[in-house]
Design a protein around this motif. Structure first.
Motif, PDB file in Angstrom:
ATOM      1  N   LEU A 239      32.366  98.515  99.415  1.00 13.73           N
ATOM      2  CA  LEU A 239      32.210  98.525  97.963  1.00 13.73           C
ATOM      3  C   LEU A 239      32.654  97.200  97.343  1.00 13.73           C
ATOM      4  O   LEU A 239      31.938  96.625  96.510  1.00 13.73           O
ATOM      5  N   LYS A 240      33.808  96.698  97.757  1.00 12.06           N
ATOM      6  CA  LYS A 240      34.281  95.411  97.223  1.00 12.06           C
ATOM      7  C   LYS A 240      33.336  94.286  97.630  1.00 12.06           C
ATOM      8  O   LYS A 240      33.081  93.370  96.839  1.00 12.06           O
ATOM      9  N   PHE A 241      32.826  94.351  98.848  1.00 14.42           N
ATOM     10  CA  PHE A 241      31.897  93.311  99.296  1.00 14.42           C
ATOM     11  C   PHE A 241      30.629  93.328  98.438  1.00 14.42           C
ATOM     12  O   PHE A 241      30.159  92.276  97.991  1.00 14.42           O
ATOM     13  N   PHE A 242      30.076  94.509  98.209  1.00 12.85           N
ATOM     14  CA  PHE A 242      28.860  94.605  97.390  1.00 12.85           C
ATOM     15  C   PHE A 242      29.117  94.081  95.979  1.00 12.85           C
ATOM     16  O   PHE A 242      28.312  93.315  95.431  1.00 12.85           O
ATOM     17  N   ALA A 243      30.242  94.487  95.387  1.00 10.43           N
ATOM     18  CA  ALA A 243      30.590  94.013  94.041  1.00 10.43           C
ATOM     19  C   ALA A 243      30.768  92.500  94.032  1.00 10.43           C
ATOM     20  O   ALA A 243      30.299  91.814  93.113  1.00 10.43           O
ATOM     21  N   LEU A 244      31.432  91.964  95.044  1.00  9.91           N
ATOM     22  CA  LEU A 244      31.625  90.520  95.156  1.00  9.91           C
ATOM     23  C   LEU A 244      30.283  89.810  95.272  1.00  9.91           C
ATOM     24  O   LEU A 244      30.042  88.804  94.589  1.00  9.91           O
ATOM     25  N   TYR A 245      29.407  90.314  96.112  1.00 10.60           N
ATOM     26  CA  TYR A 245      28.100  89.690  96.324  1.00 10.60           C
ATOM     27  C   TYR A 245      27.307  89.648  95.022  1.00 10.60           C
ATOM     28  O   TYR A 245      26.775  88.600  94.638  1.00 10.60           O
TER      29      TYR A 245
END
Length: 182
Positions: free
Chosen positions: A85-91
């Motif tokens: 989830l954090k990776f998707f938000a960061l991307y």
């Protein structure tokens, strides 16, 4: 290499598939790069989707292959560290921020440029990753400089300003996320 079927569907791998589908799906559109890429039409023609769609557009097969290779390597590593989830938000957030900063450069210094590709958002991931893996900071910074300015030496067009905007955005997002996680 992912160990289970579930890990095969990492956010990174899904983003790679999305990039490939967009690349293949827009090949038949006339002027798709101008409509979906990042350029002066963003403001002047109200093409508000460009900061997002330009991250999924690529100029040619070599361009998408190189970007997806790096995204696969660093994206999966970073995703394993910070979570899906954090990776998707960061991307998504970091990619749009990078696009907006890139557009500021285009608007002021390179109005005729049209920027496509995931390299800006990938450089943002690299900037963020370099703050976590501090022993890799120098190598990642040198690599970002090489991919930003090396092609210019052999006459290839590259949005070096998008790479640098991405890299610096990743570092900024890292520090801001540390402030808000306290």
């Amino acid at each position: 290499m992912p160990n289970s079927k579930f890990e095969m569907f990492s956010v990174t791998n899904i983003l790679i598939l999305a990039n490939v589908f967009v690349f293949l799906g827009t090949k038949s559109f006339v002027n798709a790069d101008l409509f979906f890429g990042l350029n002066g039409h963003f403001i002047h023609s109200s093409l508000w989707h460009q900061p997002l769609t330009s991250m999924f557009m690529h100029a040619n097969e070599i361009h998408i292959f190189m970007n997806m290779f790096v995204l696969f390597q660093f994206g999966n590593a970073l995703e394993n560290i910070i979570g899906k989830l954090k990776f998707f938000a960061l991307y998504m957030f970091g990619g749009i921020l990078t696009s907006l900063l890139t557009f500021l450069y285009i608007q002021n210094f390179a109005y005729e440029h049209n920027v496509v590709g995931a390299s800006g958002v990938i450089c943002m991931l690299l900037g963020f990753f370099s703050m976590i893996e501090k022993q890799s900071q120098k190598a990642i910074f040198i690599w970002v400089l090489l991919i930003s300015f090396g092609p210019l030496l052999i006459g290839q067009n590259v949005a070096w300003y998008g790479h640098l905007a991405g890299y610096l955005s990743g570092i900024l997002i890292y520090f801001v996320s540390k402030i808000f996680s306290k």
